[in-house]
Design an enzyme around this catalytic site. Structure first.
Site, PDB file in Angstrom:
ATOM      1  CG  LEU A 104      -2.134  -0.705   1.248  1.00  0.00           C
ATOM      2  CD1 LEU A 104      -2.784  -0.733   2.399  1.00  0.00           C
ATOM      3  CD2 LEU A 104      -3.023  -0.274   0.252  1.00  0.00           C
ATOM      4  CG  ASP A 105       0.107   4.770  -2.390  1.00  0.00           C
ATOM      5  OD1 ASP A 105      -0.172   5.635  -1.387  1.00  0.00           O
ATOM      6  OD2 ASP A 105      -0.674   4.710  -3.230  1.00  0.00           O
ATOM      7  CG  MET A 106       4.387   7.342   3.061  1.00  0.00           C
ATOM      8  SD  MET A 106       5.852   8.111   2.884  1.00  0.00           S
ATOM      9  CE  MET A 106       6.208   8.540   4.629  1.00  0.00           C
TER      10      MET A 106
END
Length: 241
Positions: A104-106
């Site tokens: 999951l991206d930041m």
């Protein structure tokens, strides 16, 4: 008994075999002090394997399987060269080295699985694996009919064709639209790139489910162990959740 280095690293829960192969190519893995190569074999318990100068060992006892409600602001990795907060910082109480399955991206939040089971990580991250992942996505403005139809149609991301993504409009309110999008594959920042292509600006992105697994009452930043039934479901065994 000898086995391929990338398999050993996966069995130790470090990462998938494909990811291990990449790290070996980068020269980040040594065996008995010698830089490893693709094709290197090791004997567990005899050869010393180091990854980024850290010893790689087989976990004791049964594997650990965790569900985390990831907050925004954390990178989905075990170590970050830039010193940013990592999702593994949130699960230190486990007392074992676990690694995220997928990403999951930041800026995104929501359901993230972590484990020390390299075989399961390999299975769930393989392109042929098609367990659905469901996301709630809030975008700026009201989505148009043309934008909506484009999201439902075959698209290209980074030059690669992607499967059509089931998209449902859940709510339109205060100049924003809440979408629910279901992915059967997970290219890097896929939803963000899809929305960018059709001119939609994302304000909030949260993964709410992976197959039959949902966050339930798990609060942001909290984690819990998966049940045996949930682990069996992920492994494709009988008696699914």
């Amino acid at each position: 008994m000898e086995e391929r280095l990338q398999k050993y690293m996966a069995d130790c829960g470090l990462m998938s075999r494909r990811a291990a192969e990449e790290e070996i190519r980068k020269g980040l893995v040594t065996v008995n002090g010698v830089p490893a190569e693709l094709g290197t074999k090791v004997t567990p318990g005899v050869d010393q394997v180091l990854y980024k100068n850290r010893k790689v060992v087989m976990p004791r006892g049964e594997h650990v399987y965790i569900m985390l409600n990831k907050p925004a602001g954390y990178v989905t990795t075990a170590n970050d060269e830039k010193g940013r907060p990592c999702v593994t910082d949130l699960v230190k109480a486990v007392g074992r080295r676990v690694y995220p399955i997928g990403r999951l991206d930041m800026a995104s939040e929501g359901l993230l699985l972590l484990t020390d089971d390299g075989a399961l990580t390999e299975t769930l991250t393989h392109p042929r694996h098609s367990i659905p992942k469901i996301y709630n996505v809030k975008v700026e403005g009201e989505i148009t009919e043309e934008q909506y139809k484009t999201l439902l149609s075959p698209m290209e991301i980074d030059g690669y064709p992607i499967r059509p993504v089931y998209t449902e409009v859940l709510k339109r309110k205060d100049g924003k639209t809440l979408l629910q999008m279901t992915l059967y594959e997970g290219r890097n920042r896929q939803i963000r790139k899809m929305c960018e292509q059709v001119g939609l600006q994302i304000r909030f992105l949260k993964r709410i489910a992976i197959g039959n697994l949902t966050l339930g009452r798990l609060r942001v930043g909290e984690w819990r162990y998966l049940t045996k039934e949930q682990v069996s479901y992920l492994k494709g065994e009988e008696n699914h959740v």
